[in-house]
Motif scaffolding. Structure first.
Motif, mmCIF file in Angstrom:
data_model
loop_
_atom_site.group_PDB
_atom_site.id
_atom_site.type_symbol
_atom_site.label_atom_id
_atom_site.label_comp_id
_atom_site.label_asym_id
_atom_site.label_seq_id
_atom_site.Cartn_x
_atom_site.Cartn_y
_atom_site.Cartn_z
ATOM 1 N N CYS A 204 -3.697 5.534 0.815
ATOM 2 C CA CYS A 204 -2.970 6.234 1.884
ATOM 3 C C CYS A 204 -2.564 7.573 1.276
ATOM 4 O O CYS A 204 -1.962 7.602 0.204
ATOM 5 C CB CYS A 204 -1.729 5.427 2.259
ATOM 6 S SG CYS A 204 -0.432 6.376 3.084
ATOM 7 N N CYS A 207 1.591 8.059 0.857
ATOM 8 C CA CYS A 207 2.355 7.511 -0.279
ATOM 9 C C CYS A 207 1.483 7.362 -1.526
ATOM 10 O O CYS A 207 1.979 7.024 -2.589
ATOM 11 C CB CYS A 207 2.974 6.170 0.101
ATOM 12 S SG CYS A 207 1.756 4.879 0.436
ATOM 13 N N CYS A 230 0.131 1.953 7.143
ATOM 14 C CA CYS A 230 0.091 1.685 5.706
ATOM 15 C C CYS A 230 1.098 0.589 5.390
ATOM 16 O O CYS A 230 2.257 0.681 5.801
ATOM 17 C CB CYS A 230 0.410 2.963 4.937
ATOM 18 S SG CYS A 230 0.673 2.694 3.187
ATOM 19 N N GLU A 232 2.445 -0.030 2.679
ATOM 20 C CA GLU A 232 3.434 0.400 1.685
ATOM 21 C C GLU A 232 4.522 1.306 2.318
ATOM 22 O O GLU A 232 5.697 1.072 2.128
ATOM 23 C CB GLU A 232 2.736 1.202 0.575
ATOM 24 C CG GLU A 232 1.833 0.369 -0.320
ATOM 25 C CD GLU A 232 2.600 -0.672 -1.126
ATOM 26 O OE1 GLU A 232 3.819 -0.470 -1.366
ATOM 27 O OE2 GLU A 232 2.000 -1.699 -1.492
ATOM 28 N N CYS A 233 4.080 2.335 3.049
ATOM 29 C CA CYS A 233 5.056 3.318 3.530
ATOM 30 C C CYS A 233 5.272 3.262 5.044
ATOM 31 O O CYS A 233 6.265 3.791 5.541
ATOM 32 C CB CYS A 233 4.635 4.738 3.128
ATOM 33 S SG CYS A 233 3.141 5.307 3.959
HETATM 34 ZN ZN LIG Z 1 1.311 4.860 2.708
#
Ligand SMILES: [Zn+2]
Length: 239
Positions: A204, A207, A230, A232-233
């Protein structure tokens, strides 16, 4: 979502950021501060004018009251004088009393007239103050008008850009599915208006985290009217 739809969504994001910048430039134009400062000066001068007018009315009222009082004292005195000379009173003591009264009425009248003169002087001073504040207000109005015109001229270009970007944004948004657009709009505030990230080489680019194989697989199977985020973020991923 079709590739064209993603491109349009990126365009929407670009235009939203551009619109935000334009609005900021419009709202924070330096001339706006000048206009606000002038408006504050105008309000302050208006308040002074109101205070001066208040004093003027007070003095006018007082002058009117004194004028009435003078008239009433004069009236009383002319009646006293008439009685003094019309022969209806003959006793010396009474005549002296009438003379005394007439004199004291005249004294009173003079005292009131002195007060009137003093008030008229004050009225003149107040008039000068009122003239000064009126001149000040007229000068402020002229300056405010000039600043207003300059501001209108300076912001006309920005407003035209804003109008064009608004139209372009609507056009781009029309090519994006309603669901995706709704998710984009709901996610945008969290990422300061830029919730879209590109998915490049398994990462991504928002991030910079590597996505898991499962996430990549999910992403590759995203339907045409969907957009993956995403893991993660939380940014929305553009393939
Ligand atoms: Zn991300």
């Amino acid at each position: 979502m079709a590739a064209g739809g993603y491109d349009q969504l990126l365009t929407v994001q670009d235009l939203d950021l551009q619109l935000r910048q334009l609005r900021h430039r419009l709202d924070h134009h330096p001339l706006r501060a000048d206009a606000a400062a002038l408006a504050a000066e105008q309000a302050e001068a208006e308040a002074r004018r109101a205070e001066i007018e208040g004093r003027r009315h007070e003095v006018d009222r007082e002058l009117k009251r004194l004028g009435d009082e003078v008239a009433s004292v004069e009236d009383k005195r002319s009646k006293t004088e008439a009685k003094l000379y019309d022969g209806s009173v003959t006793a010396t003591k009474e005549l002296l009393a009438l003379q005394d009264e007439s004199r004291s009425l005249l004294d009173r009248q003079h005292r009131i007239e002195d007060d009137e003169l003093e008030l008229m002087e004050r009225q003149e001073e107040i008039g000068a103050e009122a003239d000064a504040v009126a001149a000040e207000l007229a000068a402020l109005a002229t300056r405010a008008e000039a600043v207003g015109a300059a501001l209108a001229e300076a912001t006309a270009g920005l407003e035209a850009e804003l109008a064009a970007a608004t139209v372009a944004r609507a056009e781009a948004a029309a090519s994006v599915s309603a669901e995706v657009l709704a998710r984009y709009e709901a996610t945008a505030p969290e990422f300061d208006g830029a919730p879209l990230a590109r998915f490049v080489a398994g990462r991504c680019d928002g991030c910079h985290m590597q996505l898991s194989a499962m996430a990549v697989d999910r992403l590759n199977h995203t339907g045409p009217d969907e957009i993956a985020s995403c893991e993660e973020c939380g940014r929305l991923l553009i393939r």
